[in-house]
Design a protein around this motif. Structure first.
Motif, PDB file in Angstrom:
ATOM      1  N   MET A   1       0.815  -1.186   0.000  1.00  0.00           N
ATOM      2  CA  MET A   1       0.000   0.000   0.000  1.00  0.00           C
ATOM      3  C   MET A   1       0.863   1.257   0.000  1.00  0.00           C
ATOM      4  N   VAL A   2       1.899   1.273   0.796  1.00  0.00           N
ATOM      5  CA  VAL A   2       2.781   2.433   0.871  1.00  0.00           C
ATOM      6  C   VAL A   2       3.512   2.619  -0.454  1.00  0.00           C
ATOM      7  N   ASP A   3       3.933   1.520  -1.058  1.00  0.00           N
ATOM      8  CA  ASP A   3       4.620   1.595  -2.352  1.00  0.00           C
ATOM      9  C   ASP A   3       3.702   2.185  -3.415  1.00  0.00           C
ATOM     10  N   PHE A   4       2.440   1.808  -3.406  1.00  0.00           N
ATOM     11  CA  PHE A   4       1.479   2.335  -4.376  1.00  0.00           C
ATOM     12  C   PHE A   4       1.352   3.853  -4.240  1.00  0.00           C
ATOM     13  N   VAL A   5       1.255   4.338  -3.026  1.00  0.00           N
ATOM     14  CA  VAL A   5       1.117   5.776  -2.791  1.00  0.00           C
ATOM     15  C   VAL A   5       2.375   6.512  -3.237  1.00  0.00           C
ATOM     16  N   LEU A   6       3.539   5.967  -2.942  1.00  0.00           N
ATOM     17  CA  LEU A   6       4.794   6.616  -3.333  1.00  0.00           C
ATOM     18  C   LEU A   6       4.946   6.663  -4.860  1.00  0.00           C
ATOM     19  N   VAL A   7       4.589   5.597  -5.527  1.00  0.00           N
ATOM     20  CA  VAL A   7       4.679   5.570  -6.987  1.00  0.00           C
ATOM     21  C   VAL A   7       3.632   6.499  -7.588  1.00  0.00           C
ATOM     22  N   LEU A   8       2.446   6.529  -6.997  1.00  0.00           N
ATOM     23  CA  LEU A   8       1.382   7.393  -7.497  1.00  0.00           C
ATOM     24  C   LEU A   8       1.760   8.869  -7.389  1.00  0.00           C
ATOM     25  N   LEU A   9       2.475   9.243  -6.331  1.00  0.00           N
ATOM     26  CA  LEU A   9       2.907  10.629  -6.161  1.00  0.00           C
ATOM     27  C   LEU A   9       3.854  11.077  -7.274  1.00  0.00           C
ATOM     28  N   LEU A  11       3.975   9.370 -10.485  1.00  0.00           N
ATOM     29  CA  LEU A  11       3.363   9.147 -11.795  1.00  0.00           C
ATOM     30  C   LEU A  11       2.172  10.050 -12.094  1.00  0.00           C
ATOM     31  N   LEU A  12       1.391  10.407 -11.098  1.00  0.00           N
ATOM     32  CA  LEU A  12       0.201  11.219 -11.346  1.00  0.00           C
ATOM     33  C   LEU A  12       0.528  12.595 -11.941  1.00  0.00           C
ATOM     34  N   PRO A  13       1.478  13.368 -11.377  1.00  0.00           N
ATOM     35  CA  PRO A  13       1.821  14.641 -12.022  1.00  0.00           C
ATOM     36  C   PRO A  13       2.401  14.453 -13.424  1.00  0.00           C
ATOM     37  N   LEU A  14       3.121  13.376 -13.655  1.00  0.00           N
ATOM     38  CA  LEU A  14       3.681  13.093 -14.970  1.00  0.00           C
ATOM     39  C   LEU A  14       2.562  12.843 -15.989  1.00  0.00           C
ATOM     40  N   ILE A  16      -0.619  13.802 -15.753  1.00  0.00           N
ATOM     41  CA  ILE A  16      -1.386  15.042 -15.924  1.00  0.00           C
ATOM     42  C   ILE A  16      -0.623  16.014 -16.822  1.00  0.00           C
ATOM     43  N   GLY A  17       0.682  16.096 -16.661  1.00  0.00           N
ATOM     44  CA  GLY A  17       1.502  16.954 -17.520  1.00  0.00           C
ATOM     45  C   GLY A  17       1.465  16.522 -18.975  1.00  0.00           C
ATOM     46  N   ILE A  18       1.502  15.236 -19.216  1.00  0.00           N
ATOM     47  CA  ILE A  18       1.436  14.716 -20.586  1.00  0.00           C
ATOM     48  C   ILE A  18       0.067  15.018 -21.200  1.00  0.00           C
ATOM     49  N   LEU A  19      -0.999  14.869 -20.424  1.00  0.00           N
ATOM     50  CA  LEU A  19      -2.338  15.193 -20.924  1.00  0.00           C
ATOM     51  C   LEU A  19      -2.467  16.682 -21.255  1.00  0.00           C
ATOM     52  N   GLN A  20      -1.909  17.561 -20.408  1.00  0.00           N
ATOM     53  CA  GLN A  20      -1.953  18.997 -20.677  1.00  0.00           C
ATOM     54  C   GLN A  20      -1.164  19.337 -21.931  1.00  0.00           C
ATOM     55  N   LEU A  21      -0.009  18.744 -22.109  1.00  0.00           N
ATOM     56  CA  LEU A  21       0.794  18.973 -23.305  1.00  0.00           C
ATOM     57  C   LEU A  21       0.044  18.523 -24.558  1.00  0.00           C
ATOM     58  N   ALA A  22      -0.593  17.373 -24.475  1.00  0.00           N
ATOM     59  CA  ALA A  22      -1.365  16.876 -25.615  1.00  0.00           C
ATOM     60  C   ALA A  22      -2.516  17.821 -25.950  1.00  0.00           C
ATOM     61  N   LEU A  23      -3.205  18.364 -24.939  1.00  0.00           N
ATOM     62  CA  LEU A  23      -4.301  19.297 -25.173  1.00  0.00           C
ATOM     63  C   LEU A  23      -3.800  20.577 -25.834  1.00  0.00           C
ATOM     64  N   VAL A  24      -2.718  21.143 -25.330  1.00  0.00           N
ATOM     65  CA  VAL A  24      -2.175  22.381 -25.887  1.00  0.00           C
ATOM     66  C   VAL A  24      -1.713  22.157 -27.335  1.00  0.00           C
ATOM     67  N   LEU A  25      -1.048  21.062 -27.599  1.00  0.00           N
ATOM     68  CA  LEU A  25      -0.593  20.782 -28.970  1.00  0.00           C
ATOM     69  C   LEU A  25      -1.771  20.564 -29.919  1.00  0.00           C
TER      70      LEU A  25
END
Length: 119
Positions: A1-9, A11-14, A16-25
């Protein structure tokens, strides 16, 4: 459970950043295409800058949400020293399309006027 939270912290911004870049492009490419097509439409003999502006606005309305604040200007301009038209579009792309101010996009399209067209 702790590993999932650490990995999510990490991967989630990464993701979201890729989705924002795709929208802007996507928005930038759509606006660039509409600007080029609007300038070409205005440059056709028998057409006008107003007709190019209407064409550009119609292309944008058909491809993007009405939520994007944008300005469309089609005007006479010199294109490589020849008379022609320039279509300039400015838009604000919100963060993930949620309406929160994000990225300002400005694109321009150019076309040389046909013989007989009066820019």
């Amino acid at each position: 459970m702790v590993d999932f939270v650490l990995v999510l912290l990490v991967l989630l911004p990464l993701v979201i950043g890729i989705l924002q870049l795709a929208l802007v492009l996507h928005v930038r490419n759509t606006l660039a295409s509409a600007a080029s097509e609007g300038a070409r439409h205005a440059a056709v003999a028998g057409s006008s800058a107003y007709a190019g502006q209407v064409k550009t606005q119609g292309l944008i309305d058909g491809a993007l949400s009405k939520d994007f604040d944008r300005t469309v200007v089609v005007r006479s301009a010199l294109v490589g020293g020849a008379p022609g038209y320039e279509a300039v579009i400015e838009a604000d792309v919100g963060i993930l399309g949620l309406g929160v101010p994000g990225v300002h996009v400005r694109v321009a399209g150019h076309a040389v006027a046909e013989v007989g067209a009066t820019p």
